[in-house]
Design a protein around this motif. Structure first.
Motif, mmCIF file in Angstrom:
data_model
loop_
_atom_site.group_PDB
_atom_site.id
_atom_site.type_symbol
_atom_site.label_atom_id
_atom_site.label_comp_id
_atom_site.label_asym_id
_atom_site.label_seq_id
_atom_site.Cartn_x
_atom_site.Cartn_y
_atom_site.Cartn_z
ATOM 1 N N SER A 75 14.136 -47.413 -5.325
ATOM 2 C CA SER A 75 14.555 -46.023 -5.562
ATOM 3 C C SER A 75 13.327 -45.130 -5.493
ATOM 4 C CB SER A 75 15.182 -45.863 -6.942
ATOM 5 O OG SER A 75 16.355 -46.602 -7.004
ATOM 6 N N ASP A 76 12.258 -45.581 -6.180
ATOM 7 C CA ASP A 76 10.995 -44.839 -6.150
ATOM 8 C C ASP A 76 9.945 -45.665 -5.434
ATOM 9 O OD1 ASP A 76 11.804 -42.569 -7.688
ATOM 10 O OD2 ASP A 76 11.934 -43.959 -9.387
ATOM 11 N N TYR A 77 9.197 -44.998 -4.595
ATOM 12 C CA TYR A 77 8.186 -45.680 -3.777
ATOM 13 C C TYR A 77 6.843 -44.992 -3.995
ATOM 14 C CZ TYR A 77 12.397 -47.206 -1.283
ATOM 15 O OH TYR A 77 13.628 -47.712 -0.963
ATOM 16 N N LYS A 78 5.823 -45.806 -4.192
ATOM 17 C CA LYS A 78 4.494 -45.232 -4.436
ATOM 18 C C LYS A 78 3.591 -45.530 -3.237
ATOM 19 C CE LYS A 78 0.824 -46.134 -7.543
ATOM 20 N NZ LYS A 78 0.493 -47.369 -8.170
ATOM 21 N N PHE A 79 3.015 -44.509 -2.661
ATOM 22 C CA PHE A 79 2.059 -44.709 -1.566
ATOM 23 C C PHE A 79 0.755 -45.241 -2.147
ATOM 24 C CE2 PHE A 79 -1.344 -42.922 1.199
ATOM 25 C CZ PHE A 79 -1.030 -43.623 2.346
ATOM 26 N N MET A 80 0.256 -46.337 -1.593
ATOM 27 C CA MET A 80 -0.958 -46.948 -2.156
ATOM 28 C C MET A 80 -2.200 -46.712 -1.310
ATOM 29 S SD MET A 80 0.551 -50.498 -3.643
ATOM 30 C CE MET A 80 -1.023 -50.976 -4.346
ATOM 31 N N GLY A 81 -1.986 -46.342 -0.049
ATOM 32 C CA GLY A 81 -3.162 -46.042 0.753
ATOM 33 C C GLY A 81 -3.032 -46.484 2.200
ATOM 34 N N ILE A 82 -4.032 -46.107 2.968
ATOM 35 C CA ILE A 82 -4.155 -46.562 4.352
ATOM 36 C C ILE A 82 -4.978 -47.839 4.300
ATOM 37 C CG2 ILE A 82 -5.170 -46.027 6.603
ATOM 38 C CD1 ILE A 82 -4.470 -43.111 6.115
ATOM 39 N N ILE A 83 -4.455 -48.913 4.858
ATOM 40 C CA ILE A 83 -5.095 -50.215 4.624
ATOM 41 C C ILE A 83 -5.703 -50.841 5.882
ATOM 42 C CG2 ILE A 83 -3.761 -50.702 2.552
ATOM 43 C CD1 ILE A 83 -2.042 -52.608 4.334
ATOM 44 N N SER A 84 -5.654 -50.127 7.007
ATOM 45 C CA SER A 84 -6.387 -50.671 8.164
ATOM 46 C C SER A 84 -7.590 -49.774 8.413
ATOM 47 C CB SER A 84 -5.503 -50.743 9.407
ATOM 48 O OG SER A 84 -5.116 -49.460 9.834
ATOM 49 N N ASN A 85 -8.676 -50.386 8.776
ATOM 50 C CA ASN A 85 -9.896 -49.614 8.993
ATOM 51 C C ASN A 85 -9.898 -48.955 10.358
ATOM 52 O OD1 ASN A 85 -10.821 -50.462 6.484
ATOM 53 N ND2 ASN A 85 -11.500 -52.392 7.371
ATOM 54 N N ASP A 86 -9.106 -49.515 11.267
ATOM 55 C CA ASP A 86 -9.051 -48.935 12.609
ATOM 56 C C ASP A 86 -7.618 -48.998 13.122
ATOM 57 O OD1 ASP A 86 -9.047 -51.676 12.880
ATOM 58 O OD2 ASP A 86 -11.187 -51.709 13.367
ATOM 59 N N ASP A 87 -7.455 -48.748 14.425
ATOM 60 C CA ASP A 87 -6.125 -48.688 15.026
ATOM 61 C C ASP A 87 -5.456 -50.049 14.933
ATOM 62 O OD1 ASP A 87 -4.009 -48.002 17.088
ATOM 63 O OD2 ASP A 87 -5.293 -46.235 17.221
ATOM 64 N N SER A 88 -4.310 -50.114 14.269
ATOM 65 C CA SER A 88 -3.683 -51.418 14.023
ATOM 66 C C SER A 88 -2.191 -51.238 13.798
ATOM 67 C CB SER A 88 -4.330 -52.038 12.782
ATOM 68 O OG SER A 88 -4.121 -53.428 12.730
ATOM 69 N N ARG A 89 -1.417 -52.309 14.055
ATOM 70 C CA ARG A 89 0.030 -52.303 13.779
ATOM 71 C C ARG A 89 0.463 -53.696 13.361
ATOM 72 N NH1 ARG A 89 1.479 -48.874 17.980
ATOM 73 N NH2 ARG A 89 1.863 -50.659 19.311
ATOM 74 N N ASN A 90 1.743 -53.835 13.054
ATOM 75 C CA ASN A 90 2.320 -55.148 12.736
ATOM 76 C C ASN A 90 1.570 -55.843 11.599
ATOM 77 O OD1 ASN A 90 4.275 -55.033 14.937
ATOM 78 N ND2 ASN A 90 2.479 -55.237 16.264
ATOM 79 N N GLY A 91 1.377 -55.129 10.486
ATOM 80 C CA GLY A 91 0.766 -55.725 9.297
ATOM 81 C C GLY A 91 1.816 -56.462 8.483
ATOM 82 N N VAL A 92 1.539 -57.719 8.144
ATOM 83 C CA VAL A 92 2.459 -58.493 7.285
ATOM 84 C C VAL A 92 1.664 -59.126 6.147
ATOM 85 C CG1 VAL A 92 4.239 -58.928 9.022
ATOM 86 C CG2 VAL A 92 2.367 -60.548 8.818
ATOM 87 N N LEU A 93 2.101 -58.817 4.930
ATOM 88 C CA LEU A 93 1.428 -59.302 3.727
ATOM 89 C C LEU A 93 1.969 -60.681 3.367
ATOM 90 C CD1 LEU A 93 -0.521 -57.688 1.904
ATOM 91 C CD2 LEU A 93 1.492 -56.938 0.605
ATOM 92 N N PHE A 94 1.083 -61.592 2.965
ATOM 93 C CA PHE A 94 1.529 -62.915 2.503
ATOM 94 C C PHE A 94 2.182 -62.774 1.121
ATOM 95 C CE2 PHE A 94 -0.177 -66.288 5.312
ATOM 96 C CZ PHE A 94 -0.728 -65.475 6.282
ATOM 97 N N PRO A 95 3.177 -63.631 0.833
ATOM 98 C CA PRO A 95 3.901 -63.501 -0.446
ATOM 99 C C PRO A 95 3.169 -64.108 -1.639
ATOM 100 C CG PRO A 95 4.887 -65.211 0.903
ATOM 101 C CD PRO A 95 3.806 -64.603 1.735
ATOM 102 N N GLU A 96 1.960 -64.596 -1.440
ATOM 103 C CA GLU A 96 1.158 -65.049 -2.584
ATOM 104 C C GLU A 96 -0.323 -64.915 -2.247
ATOM 105 O OE1 GLU A 96 0.932 -69.809 -2.272
ATOM 106 O OE2 GLU A 96 2.926 -69.027 -2.685
ATOM 107 N N ARG A 97 -1.151 -64.968 -3.314
ATOM 108 C CA ARG A 97 -2.591 -64.919 -3.090
ATOM 109 C C ARG A 97 -3.098 -66.328 -2.805
ATOM 110 N NH1 ARG A 97 -4.988 -61.270 -7.858
ATOM 111 N NH2 ARG A 97 -3.194 -62.044 -8.992
#
Ligand code: BMA
Length: 321
Positions: free
Chosen positions: A125-147
């Motif tokens: 319902s509520d979404y918080k913007f956390m930042g720009i996370i690529s240092n350069d031109d990039s797409r298709n970012g996928v975060l792993f579900p664990e550290r």
């Protein structure tokens, strides 16, 4: 074929998008959805283009994964106003759950190129913007579900080439790491495109899925060596559970390619572009069960949203073919 297209495909078309002033009137297209299952509910974040060619993100919910109710309110990321540069489009959301929080990684088209953005939500319902996370031109970012080893990990695809009549793209997926989710460092390349074959330019699809055989990754590949058309297909690779920069297996053949009319023709012809996957069953240690169904959500021809199903075991074996 072991991937079975839904009989209801395309499961979401532009006609399903509610008409709401001022932005959502008789929209042009809907595609490339992020996907997550929360309890018994399937939830997609869909990319909608209106006739001003503006991009809006909408939430879609379903109890069976095929029939969706679509929200009337475009998603707003609280805090995105802090970005001083103009953002033209936010699109191709990938959703990953870490702890109790859902993270959305997406592409942001800006004056100086494309960047990856990150947002978080607890409830969609509520979404918080956390930042720009690529240092350069990039797409298709996928975060792993664990550290892993205390670090957050992400695959991303730097945009280093321009396709003829197409967007900027790249021929390598990289692993990046972070300790705070906002500042990222590239560790190195993971997977390279195979020129002359189906996957010359590549990028991750849905976020990695943890299996006992390794991280299961569905990715897209673009074949460019055909006159006047770039063909977008999907394939699979497995990477090492402890070191996702190491590849264990990779499909020689695509597992999904444009064949149905809704994939062959539309806003951008010859495109299947998977961005979401739902695994129905995990074991008690958090591994996707080989016999579990997987629903793969994809954009077709940059025009509509489609779904196909298989099992985790079948997709894993495709990585070895
Ligand atoms: C890619 C991205 C996707 C799009 C695809 C096909 O490079 O721009 O958003 O679906 O091309 O046009």
């Amino acid at each position: 074929m072991f991937l079975i297209r839904s009989a209801n495909n395309p499961i979401i078309t532009r006609k399903d998008i509610p008409s709401v002033l001022p932005h959502l009137i008789d929209v042009s297209s809907v595609f490339n959805p992020g996907a997550v299952k929360i309890d018994d509910k399937y939830l997609l974040i869909i990319r909608v283009q209106n006739r001003g060619r503006e991009t809006l993100l909408l939430k879609a919910e379903s109890s069976d994964g095929e029939h969706f109710n679509i929200s009337q309110n475009p998603i707003h990321f609280d805090g995105i106003e802090s970005v001083k540069e103009k953002i033209f489009h936010i699109y191709d959301v990938r959703i990953t759950k870490l702890g109790n929080i859902y993270y959305l990684v997406y592409a942001m088209d800006m004056e100086f190129g494309c960047r990856l953005g990150l947002a978080s939500t607890k409830d969609f319902s509520d979404y918080k913007f956390m930042g720009i996370i690529s240092n350069d031109d990039s797409r298709n970012g996928v975060l792993f579900p664990e550290r892993i080893d205390g670090k957050y990990l992400m695959y991303e695809r730097p945009n280093l080439f321009s396709l003829e009549n197409g967007p900027k793209t790249g021929s390598a997926i990289y692993l990046s790491e972070s300790i705070d989710l906002v500042n990222w460092r590239k560790c190195g390349p993971v997977l390279e495109g195979r020129f002359h074959y189906w996957d010359e330019f590549i990028g991750s699809g849905p976020p990695p899925i943890k299996t006992k055989s390794g991280w299961l990754n569905i990715y897209h590949g673009v074949a460019t060596h055909f006159a006047s058309s770039n063909i977008y297909q999907a394939g699979v690779f497995l990477s090492d559970l402890n070191n996702p920069q190491k590849i264990i297996a990779r499909s020689k053949y695509n597992i999904l390619e444009p064949r149905e009319l809704y994939e062959l023709t539309g806003q951008v012809a010859n495109v299947v572009f998977p961005t979401g996957a739902i695994v129905e069953e995990y074991d008690s240690s958090g591994f996707a069960k080989p016999e579990s169904e997987i629903k793969i959500y994809y954009g077709a021809a940059d025009t509509c949203v489609c779904m196909c199903t298989s099992t985790i075991g079948e997709i894993i074996s495709a990585a070895y073919q």
